[in-house]
Design a protein around this motif. Structure first.
Motif, PDB file in Angstrom:
ATOM      1  N   ASP A  66       0.828  -1.199   0.000  1.00 48.08           N
ATOM      2  CA  ASP A  66       0.000   0.000   0.000  1.00 48.08           C
ATOM      3  C   ASP A  66       0.868   1.257   0.000  1.00 48.08           C
ATOM      4  O   ASP A  66       0.566   2.241  -0.679  1.00 48.08           O
ATOM      5  N   ARG A 458      -2.155   6.886   9.045  1.00 47.82           N
ATOM      6  CA  ARG A 458      -2.926   6.404   7.897  1.00 47.82           C
ATOM      7  C   ARG A 458      -4.345   6.938   7.934  1.00 47.82           C
ATOM      8  O   ARG A 458      -5.044   6.957   6.933  1.00 47.82           O
ATOM      9  N   ALA A 459      -4.785   7.355   9.111  1.00 49.61           N
ATOM     10  CA  ALA A 459      -6.147   7.882   9.213  1.00 49.61           C
ATOM     11  C   ALA A 459      -6.207   9.363   8.874  1.00 49.61           C
ATOM     12  O   ALA A 459      -7.275   9.942   8.837  1.00 49.61           O
ATOM     13  N   PRO A 461      -5.085  11.993   6.025  1.00 46.31           N
ATOM     14  CA  PRO A 461      -4.468  12.170   4.702  1.00 46.31           C
ATOM     15  C   PRO A 461      -3.432  13.286   4.645  1.00 46.31           C
ATOM     16  O   PRO A 461      -2.715  13.395   3.675  1.00 46.31           O
ATOM     17  N   TRP A 466       0.989   9.655   4.412  1.00 48.86           N
ATOM     18  CA  TRP A 466       0.286   9.858   3.137  1.00 48.86           C
ATOM     19  C   TRP A 466       1.141  10.652   2.178  1.00 48.86           C
ATOM     20  O   TRP A 466       1.111  10.460   0.966  1.00 48.86           O
ATOM     21  N   LYS A 469       3.426   8.247   0.648  1.00 48.50           N
ATOM     22  CA  LYS A 469       2.707   7.387  -0.298  1.00 48.50           C
ATOM     23  C   LYS A 469       2.518   8.119  -1.630  1.00 48.50           C
ATOM     24  O   LYS A 469       2.724   7.553  -2.698  1.00 48.50           O
ATOM     25  N   ARG A 470       2.162   9.389  -1.545  1.00 53.70           N
ATOM     26  CA  ARG A 470       1.988  10.167  -2.777  1.00 53.70           C
ATOM     27  C   ARG A 470       3.317  10.327  -3.503  1.00 53.70           C
ATOM     28  O   ARG A 470       3.395  10.210  -4.719  1.00 53.70           O
TER      29      ARG A 470
ATOM     30  N   GLU B 313      -9.859  11.510  -1.047  1.00 51.05           N
ATOM     31  CA  GLU B 313      -8.606  11.263  -0.334  1.00 51.05           C
ATOM     32  C   GLU B 313      -8.898  10.797   1.088  1.00 51.05           C
ATOM     33  O   GLU B 313      -8.262   9.880   1.604  1.00 51.05           O
ATOM     34  N   GLN B 314      -9.882  11.439   1.706  1.00 52.38           N
ATOM     35  CA  GLN B 314     -10.317  10.991   3.038  1.00 52.38           C
ATOM     36  C   GLN B 314     -10.822   9.558   2.960  1.00 52.38           C
ATOM     37  O   GLN B 314     -10.517   8.726   3.808  1.00 52.38           O
ATOM     38  N   ALA B 316     -10.031   7.261   0.921  1.00 48.37           N
ATOM     39  CA  ALA B 316      -8.944   6.297   0.769  1.00 48.37           C
ATOM     40  C   ALA B 316      -8.278   6.022   2.112  1.00 48.37           C
ATOM     41  O   ALA B 316      -7.774   4.939   2.360  1.00 48.37           O
ATOM     42  N   ALA B 317      -8.298   7.038   2.988  1.00 43.69           N
ATOM     43  CA  ALA B 317      -7.677   6.850   4.301  1.00 43.69           C
ATOM     44  C   ALA B 317      -8.605   6.114   5.265  1.00 43.69           C
ATOM     45  O   ALA B 317      -8.145   5.503   6.217  1.00 43.69           O
ATOM     46  N   HIS B 318      -9.906   6.192   5.029  1.00 45.87           N
ATOM     47  CA  HIS B 318     -10.858   5.577   5.954  1.00 45.87           C
ATOM     48  C   HIS B 318     -11.844   4.677   5.224  1.00 45.87           C
ATOM     49  O   HIS B 318     -13.048   4.927   5.260  1.00 45.87           O
ATOM     50  N   GLY B 513      -4.261   2.708  -3.678  1.00 42.15           N
ATOM     51  CA  GLY B 513      -5.611   3.215  -3.532  1.00 42.15           C
ATOM     52  C   GLY B 513      -6.549   2.779  -4.633  1.00 42.15           C
ATOM     53  O   GLY B 513      -7.756   2.925  -4.495  1.00 42.15           O
TER      54      GLY B 513
END
Lengths: 536, 595
Positions: A66, A458-459, A461, A466, A469-470, B313-314, B316-318, B513
């Motif tokens: 991921d 991870r919760a 963004p 994150w 990750k981007r 985007e949110q 994808a995070a949740h 994602g």
């Protein structure tokens, strides 16, 4: 594990990696990779004994996929007295029981491959542990016998006097007296790590057998630990000797005849021209670490000047087109300052290690985030550099969430603490009694798991995780980062580093990537200046 | 292009390129060569004294030959596929002296030369009827011409040396004097004569108020769409040059003036006036429309895509927070008239307000369009059984044509294959309209309604572009249709916006994602926004009886949505085959409950 056997044109059988034919370029996958360096012990404990293991690591493979990494580099996981974090191996063909069994390793390998992740393991064959049966046999064997000559012996501790002492905080000589053998034995690192004698053909054959064993199992790449130190010759520094390169060519030939799509990564802590020699003509290693670049990235940031980076890249010789530099910001060792000048080292100590406790050997034992004062902008710009300069980036586990360290743990354990998964007990790493952990979880108020953990980031963004990750997604989308040539631009403002990566691809229009990076001006955020970069 | 946000940066030229970096900031750019059209060999002309000599005698014959390849390379030239047989300059109306020089004008480096000219081109095609195109022409000498030639080669028609001075014959849509002259003529009584016709202004009430100030302010060219070229004058008026004028009433002007002057509809820009070319023989054609300029933050499509990207985007995070959220099964039309509640959720919450507002505005538009039973072009008419039969037959024919097009595509997306295999089910889904009674009036509609046709001002929507689908004939565009035709177009564009946002977010986040991972979130969002939009629309439109009663509504809306999706399939197959999967998914979704 199932193996695809390919027949090459001359009818010889070569075992292909199970990944051949899957993603990307099956032969030169290492050029496009993003490598994640992890210690089995530190990642995830599945059985509650306080020590990470292969089952735990396997359960976290989805996480790695991921994040966007494409290869996993495992630190040594072999049976060992663990006096040098596993780099003192006492059995080359088994898995240290605290990490699981060979079965667990095979399962891990299969699951990694299923997700398109390559696996790189350690080949630590410059020396063994003094507990290894070879050494036990050698010290008891009569002088001059083949078994005795697996190692280098001497009656006096003054041969090869020009060789430097690497762990100078811990060792005073490269020779140690063995009362059983009645002689001194040769070692380059700790005294419990006797160096193997590559002049003995039996040693070379034994090493090739070990290589075959792991590659046949499906391992995609080998990191060759301490590779410059294979041979010792009087009157030399005992580093980078011609005999070493001859053996590497033999090793490469051996692998190319039997396997496909495998990779050799040289750990040679050397100046660029010496390190480049380990990839000469594409007949020895596929990759080599770029050790001198790393401290200069840190130096450029603190001096707010692009010169250190531009200079060392200009000093870096071109390499064979099949080869690739391995780049890193931090790894499991200290931030080594051997490949800098004395003035630079002094500067680095003052900038990054004011606390003497942070210094070890010739380096600094800190993780990335504490080194950079936990400045998010600095952490970002350093990773942006890592991912855009020519080479394959290697991330050290935990740096994707900005984990901290504990410099009071001794040796280099500061940066080897358990991965921080959540704010739960033991940071979600293990269900063991906290006292039972192989190393305590970081307790620093700024970096403790309540503040820094995977689950929380991870919760959100907007978190560093994150952002990483981007960053990796962008890098993986554009081949110019992995394969492009490098053209330095010279904007007038010396605080601005700008360069082009140019890659022509038959499937894409020519794409260039320009990356201006800017070091802070002393005026701070309120004094924006524009950098001019003439691009063509 | 900047790599993280995907933002286009200005082109790199010879001069130093300025980039401002924050402390420890960095940029990653992808540099790609400008997509310059294959270099056209530029024809070269020479005249003795005046550049307009190129429009006479032997020079004209050569110029006409050169115009064929020139037109074919233009974005706004729509008959590329039909092939140009010949081009003739049917008329050339001088624009000299129509407007005073203004602050924004470049220095007169062509002193002593005639000003710009509006050329009316008669284009004979290899297939079908000839067409008329407009090309304003000017002569740009010196550095101004060189710069244009370098950065906008597409706007240069030919090299043209007058006497000893080198220069270029250019498309004067980029010439401020030409734009200003055309706009000035809108407000004048006197016609400007050409050789075979004249330019006549048709001012509307706001002309007196707006034109004076606009003509003194600088002009800027805004990105033209595929059929027009637009110029904004002093943030007061927008002038749109109709590149391919057709004889007859221009629906943009007709509807625009009706809305402003008869219906007093405040949510679309008022028409300031238009300019007609009146040929010596034949019907006049509208060549320029001028509307008041409404300050805006961009069109609705980019506004919605941006807002949704944040939500995705949110998401994808949740992912776990979305797992159990589903609207009830069913098409959006069915859901809109049901009493299913729209979930209260962070993915949807930020979109409730605009969707509601847009629903209201759309309904108000339709009420306004249906408000005058006395006006023959706008009076509502009943939707008869014959009309419904005709709609069904037209849609059926469109489906056949489209499927044939799709079959010819290489590398089809699996969803497109699925559509190809579902021909009978699609026909079955279209059929109910032909055999069931639907009580709804046919009214004048927007005609090409989607998120790109509404401007977001930051707190409200402005509805623009009433000219209909430019590829259609003027008479076709003026046909009355059920109001839900516009509604279906808008709902389809929500679907597009959702898929585009998901694709962008997935690309930004790498494979992890994946678009499939976001598909659940996008579907939820699309359904919720469509339902909110429809409910707000019906609340206003229902009492005005411009839509069928609730029990008949889903049937008509489903038909129109399906019809629109089929149209989009054909459009994408022609222009962007890699996007065909979006309408394909839309078609399949509408078949979901079909046996």
């Amino acid at each position: 594990m199932s193996m695809t056997v390919l027949r090459s044109e001359d009818g010889e059988e070569r075992a292909a990696s199970p990944l051949v034919g899957l993603a990307g370029d099956p032969e030169r996958w290492y050029k496009d990779a993003v490598i994640y360096e992890v210690h089995v012990r530190a990642f995830q404990d599945s059985n509650g004994d306080g020590i990470g293991d292969f089952r735990g690591l396997t359960s976290r493979l989805d996480y790695l996929q991921d994040l966007g990494v494409t290869a996993v580099w495992l630190l040594p996981f072999y049976p060992s007295p663990l006096r040098d974090d596993g780099y003192d191996i006492s059995d080359y063909r088994r898995v240290n029981p605290s990490y699981g069994s060979l079965r667990d390793f095979r399962l891990f390998l299969r699951e990694a491959h299923r997700r398109g992740l390559r696996v790189i393991t350690e080949l630590v064959v410059a020396h063994t542990s003094d507990q290894h049966p070879w050494f036990q046999r050698a010290r008891r064997a009569p002088a001059g016998s083949a078994a005795r000559d697996f190692y280098l012996w001497s009656d006096t501790p003054d041969r090869f006097a020009d060789a430097r002492i690497i762990f100078k905080d811990f060792e005073t000589s490269n020779w140690t007296w063995d009362p059983v053998a009645g002689a001194y034995y040769w070692h380059r690192f700790y005294s419990h790590q006797p160096a193997l004698n590559y002049d003995n053909p039996l040693v070379r054959q034994a090493v090739l057998d070990i290589v075959d064993y792991w590659l046949a199992m499906g391992v995609d790449g080998l990191r060759l630990d301490a590779i410059p130190y294979l041979y010792a010759r009087e009157g030399t520094t005992c580093e980078n000797l011609p005999e070493t390169f001859a053996f590497l060519r033999e090793l490469r030939r051996h692998i190319d005849e039997r396997f496909e799509g495998r990779m050799l990564l040289a750990e040679a802590n050397q100046w660029p021209e010496d390190a480049a020699a380990y990839m000469a003509d594409g007949v020895t290693c596929h990759m080599a670490f770029h050790f001198p670049l790393m401290p200069r990235m840190f130096m450029a940031v603190v001096q707010e000047d692009r010169f250190p980076i531009v200079d060392i890249l200009a000093e870096t010789p071109p390499i064979h087109e099949s080869c690739q530099w391995a780049l890193f910001l931090r790894n499991h060792d200290e931030l080594t300052l051997e490949m800098v000048t004395d003035e630079e080292r002094d500067y680095m100590y003052r900038a990054y290690a004011r606390d003497p406790q942070a210094r070890v050997n010739v380096g600094i034992r800190r993780r990335l985030a504490p080194l950079l004062g936990n400045d998010r902008r600095l952490i970002e710009v350093m990773h942006a550099l890592l991912c855009s300069l020519p080479g394959t980036p290697i991330l050290y586990y935990g740096d994707e969430i900005g984990m901290g360290d504990n410099i009071y743990l001794g040796d280099r354990n500061a940066v080897r603490t358990p991965m921080q998964w959540s704010a739960d007990r033991n940071a979600g790493f293990s269900t063991a009694n906290p006292q039972q952990l192989y190393l305590p979880v970081v307790m620093d108020p700024e970096y403790q798991p309540q503040a820094v953990n995977v689950e929380a980031q991870r919760a959100n963004p907007a978190s560093l995780w994150w952002w990483m990750k981007r960053l990796l997604a962008v890098r993986n989308r554009h081949r110019a980062f992995a394969r492009g040539s490098f053209v330095n631009l010279r904007p007038e403002n010396r605080k601005v580093l700008a360069f082009l990566r140019i890659h022509e691809d038959e499937h894409l229009p020519s794409r260039r990537t320009a990356t201006p990076c800017r070091w802070s001006s002393s005026g701070g955020p309120s004094s924006p200046r524009s950098g001019t970069c003439p691009t063509s | 292009m900047e790599l993280f946000g995907g933002t286009e940066f200005p082109p790199v030229g010879d001069l130093p390129y300025l980039v401002t970096l924050a402390p420890y900031g960095f940029y990653w750019f992808a540099l790609s060569p400008q997509p310059t059209p294959a270099p056209r060999a530029l024809p070269s002309f020479r005249t003795e004294q005046r550049w307009t000599e190129v429009l006479t005698g032997r020079q004209l014959t050569r110029l006409q030959q050169a115009l064929g390849p020139y037109l074919s390379a233009q974005r706004w030239f729509r008959d590329k596929a039909r092939g140009v047989r010949s081009v003739s300059v049917a008329d050339a109306v001088p624009l000299e002296g129509l407007a005073p020089a203004a602050a924004g004008d470049p220095d007169r480096d062509d002193a002593g030369q005639p000003g710009p000219v509006l050329a009316v081109l008669h284009v004979e095609l290899r297939e079908g009827e000839p067409e008329t195109y407009l090309l304003p022409l000017a002569w740009w000498p010196g550095s101004r011409g060189e710069e244009l030639h370098r950065y906008h080669p597409e706007a240069v028609v030919a090299e043209l040396t007058v006497g000893e001075r080198h220069g270029y014959l250019v498309d004067a849509a980029r010439d401020e004097r030409a734009s200003r002259a055309l706009v000035a003529q809108v407000g004048r009584r006197r016609q400007v004569p050409g050789r075979h016709g004249a330019l006549a202004g048709v001012p509307a009430p706001p002309a007196r108020r707006l034109l004076g100030g606009a003509l003194e302010a600088p002009a800027r060219l805004v990105g033209g769409d595929q059929s027009n070229t637009s110029v904004v004058l002093g943030d007061q008026v927008v002038a749109k040059l109709v590149r391919q004028p057709q004889p007859g009433t221009h629906p943009g002007v007709e509807v625009g003036r009706f809305l402003a002057e008869r219906a007093r509809f405040p949510h679309s820009p008022a028409v300031v006036g238009s300019l007609e070319y009146r040929p010596a023989a034949g019907e006049p054609m509208t060549v320029l429309t001028v509307e008041e300029y409404r300050a805006n933050e961009g069109d609705g499509f980019s506004y919605v895509v941006d807002a949704l990207r944040h939500g995705l985007e949110q998401a994808a995070a949740h992912p776990e927070e979305l797992e159990h959220l589903r609207l009830a099964e069913g098409h959006v039309g069915q859901l809109a008239v049901s009493d299913h509640a729209v979930p209260d959720h962070w993915l949807i919450g930020p979109h409730l307000e605009w969707a509601t507002l847009l629903g209201q505005r759309t309904a108000e538009l339709h009420r306004a369009l249906a408000s005058d039973p006395e006006h023959p072009a706008f009076a509502p008419e009943p939707l008869t059984a014959t009309d419904r039969q005709a709609m069904y037959q037209a849609s059926r024919a469109l489906l056949r044509r489209t499927l044939r097009q799709l079959r010819a595509l290489p590398d089809r997306h699996p969803l497109v294959d699925e559509v190809l295999g579902a021909e009978h089910r699609i026909l079955a889904a279209l059929r109910p309209l032909a055999i069931n009674r639907v009580e709804a009036p046919r009214i004048r509609c927007h005609g090409d309604y989607h998120l790109g046709q509404v401007l977001w001002t930051g707190k409200d929507f402005v509805i623009i572009d009433f000219e209909g689908e430019p590829a259609r004939s003027l008479t076709y565009r003026r046909i009355k249709r059920p109001a839900l035709t516009d509604v279906a177009g808008m709902v389809r564009s929500f679907h597009y916006a959702g898929q585009l946002a998901a694709a962008q977010v997935a690309e930004q986040l790498g494979t992890g994602g994946g678009p499939d991972g976001l598909q659940g979130a996008v579907t939820l969002w699309y359904q919720a926004v469509a339902v909110v939009f429809l409910r707000a629309y019906l609340e206003v439109a229902g009492p005005a009886r411009v839509v069928p009663p609730p029990e008949q509504l889903p049937l008509l809306l489903d038909f129109l949505l399906l019809d629109k999706a089929i149209y989009e399939l054909g459009y994408e197959a022609n222009s962007r085959p890699e996007w065909t999967w979006v309408p394909a998914a839309g078609v399949l979704e509408l078949l979901a409950d079909q046996p």
